[in-house]
Design an enzyme around this catalytic site. Structure first.
Site, PDB file in Angstrom:
ATOM      1  N   HIS A   1       0.782  -1.077   0.044  1.00  0.00           N
ATOM      2  CA  HIS A   1       0.014   0.064  -0.067  1.00  0.00           C
ATOM      3  C   HIS A   1       1.150   1.298   0.088  1.00  0.00           C
ATOM      4  CE1 HIS A   1      -2.302  -2.837   2.392  1.00  0.00           C
ATOM      5  NE2 HIS A   1      -3.484  -2.598   1.970  1.00  0.00           N
TER       6      HIS A   1
ATOM      7  N   ASP B   1       2.158   1.983   3.456  1.00  0.00           N
ATOM      8  CA  ASP B   1       3.238   1.078   4.311  1.00  0.00           C
ATOM      9  C   ASP B   1       4.640   1.562   3.848  1.00  0.00           C
ATOM     10  OD1 ASP B   1       0.959  -0.525   4.523  1.00  0.00           O
ATOM     11  OD2 ASP B   1       1.497  -1.511   2.362  1.00  0.00           O
TER      12      ASP B   1
END
Ligand code: XLS
Ligand code: NI
Ligand code: NI
Length: 435
Positions: free
Chosen positions: A100, A103
């Site tokens: 993501h 992240d």
């Protein structure tokens, strides 16, 4: 700086090995049905679980020991994590990864700063990919953690939130494109509702479709040719999520003219939460030629939530690999370990044990699936079970040559049907024989 200095590169040592840091079944170069295991599996590691999951639960904070992380929102810290992640990929011998946007890079106090940080980390990841040969299986945008998305992103009642989400997807697609990502995933964590008393469902679904159409248009604009995926999940965090299972996703994609642009990324634990088997979810997707990729994990039937455990159930991996072989293998997709260690398994070395176990469980599943196909008894039984459709009245029905009047005449002239046994237990016996 290297962090896993005590851990050797994980290699195949065979089923007799007692070395906990070795594969017992995953032999990357072993040929099965004409392809290496590595080519069949296309294993991926999830950046969010490996690098960012502190292993907290609703009753307590994180336990994971991450000596490389200074827990700051600096780009330097983000780059250092990326270095550690690539060291991990190298040692565990996994070729792909997924992320993501939030992240890999910090969310800062405004959109432009966050996007600039993302781009800096993406440039660093690009260098790491270059020097290691690792590849991005798919990227995605986290449209569910920040409080602005508490009521959805594409399905938010607030148009300004929709706009923010769209801008974030655009940046995440740019990142995925820059890194040569083979796919781009939409998992609608909060694209759903808690109560219909305050929700205009039809309008929210129209908006979600509009977001996906914009993504398709933007991909064309920038020349991104990777595969789009939707990942179904019935609930958690939303009470009800619109993309609840394979069938619901396919219906949504068809209704909004998106099916030609999307495939499904199916996750085992989500199938369980939807009250289906993974085999069912995969079969539904394959029926529409829409199985794209797999988030490999498993749930715990004693807990009603998305526990994201590493796959250890060999029945489960066998059933998945049977379907993958039947499909002729992955094209853009792979087996991404969307799985986390238990909260009690907090040491860095547990990351290795966890992935070794998942890879070996899938290797055994692949071997058993290939043995089932070679044995042929199950496939022969299924073929003979439907043989009444191969000729005579069955063939005429399948060919569209029969109507109700014809069939009524046929029934009057023929004896009462005698149905053959379904032989479920025999099928289970054969499966167990080959396991
Ligand atoms: C959560 C989902 C998520 C997606 C990516 O349950 O599995 O991890 O795979 O957003
Ligand atoms: Ni997932
Ligand atoms: Ni999940």
């Amino acid at each position: 700086m290297a962090y896993f200095t005590d851990i050797p590169k994980i290699v195949y040592e065979g089923s007799k090995s007692k070395n906990p840091l070795a594969f017992k079944h995953y032999n990357p170069d072993e040929i099965i049905e004409g392809k290496t295991m590595r080519e069949h599996m296309r294993f991926g590691a999830a950046y969010w679980h490996v690098m960012r999951n502190a292993l907290s639960d609703p009753f307590g904070g994180g336990t994971a020991v991450m000596p490389w992380d200074d827990y700051s929102d600096s780009v330097d810290n983000a780059k250092k994590r990326a270095d550690v992640f690539f060291e991990f990929l190298e040692k565990i011998d996994i070729d792909y990864y997924c992320f993501h946007d939030r992240d890999i890079a910090p969310e800062l106090d405004d959109f432009s700063k966050s996007t600039a940080a993302l781009n800096e980390v993406v440039a660093h990841l690009g260098q790491l990919q270059q020097s290691s040969g690792k590849k991005l299986l798919w990227g995605t945008a986290c449209l569910f953690s920040h409080p602005r998305y508490s009521q959805g992103a594409g399905t938010s009642p607030d148009a300004a939130v929709f706009a923010y989400g769209a801008a974030q997807v655009k940046a995440a697609m740019d990142a995925t494109h820059a890194l040569g990502g083979l796919g781009y995933t939409f998992w609608g964590g909060r694209e759903g509702y808690a109560t219909l008393l305050n929700t205009d469902m039809k309008r929210e679904l129209d908006h979600l479709a509009a977001l996906l159409h914009m993504a398709v248009d933007y991909a064309k604009k920038i020349g991104y040719t990777g595969q789009f995926y939707i990942e179904p999940k019935p609930r958690e965090p939303s009470t009800h999520q619109y993309d609840s299972d394979s069938a619901a996703c396919l219906n949504f994609l068809r209704e909004y003219g998106l099916l030609e642009h999307f495939k499904l990324n199916l996750e085992t634990n989500h199938a369980t939460l939807a009250g289906h088997t993974m085999q069912h979810e995969i079969s539904v997707a394959m029926g529409a030629n829409a199985l794209g990729s797999i988030d490999a994990n498993q749930g715990d039937t004693l807990l009603g939530w998305d526990t994201d455990q590493f796959p250890s159930d060999i029945y489960g991996t066998t059933q998945v690999m049977l379907k993958v072989l039947e499909m002729g293998g992955f094209t853009t997709g792979g087996l991404n370990f969307d799985a986390k260690r238990r909260r009690e398994s907090h040491e860095p070395i547990d990351l290795f044990y966890a992935h070794i176990g998942g890879m070996d469980a899938f290797a055994r599943g692949l071997k058993v699936a290939a043995a089932i196909r070679e044995d042929g008894r199950i496939a022969d039984f299924v073929k003979s079970r439907y043989s009444s459709w191969d000729e005579g009245i069955g063939k005429q029905i399948e060919d569209g040559k029969m109507n109700f009047d014809d069939l009524t005449e046929w029934v009057k002239k023929n004896p009462e049907p005698v149905v053959a046994s379904g032989r479920q237990e025999l099928m289970e016996n054969i499966l167990n024989e080959l396991l």
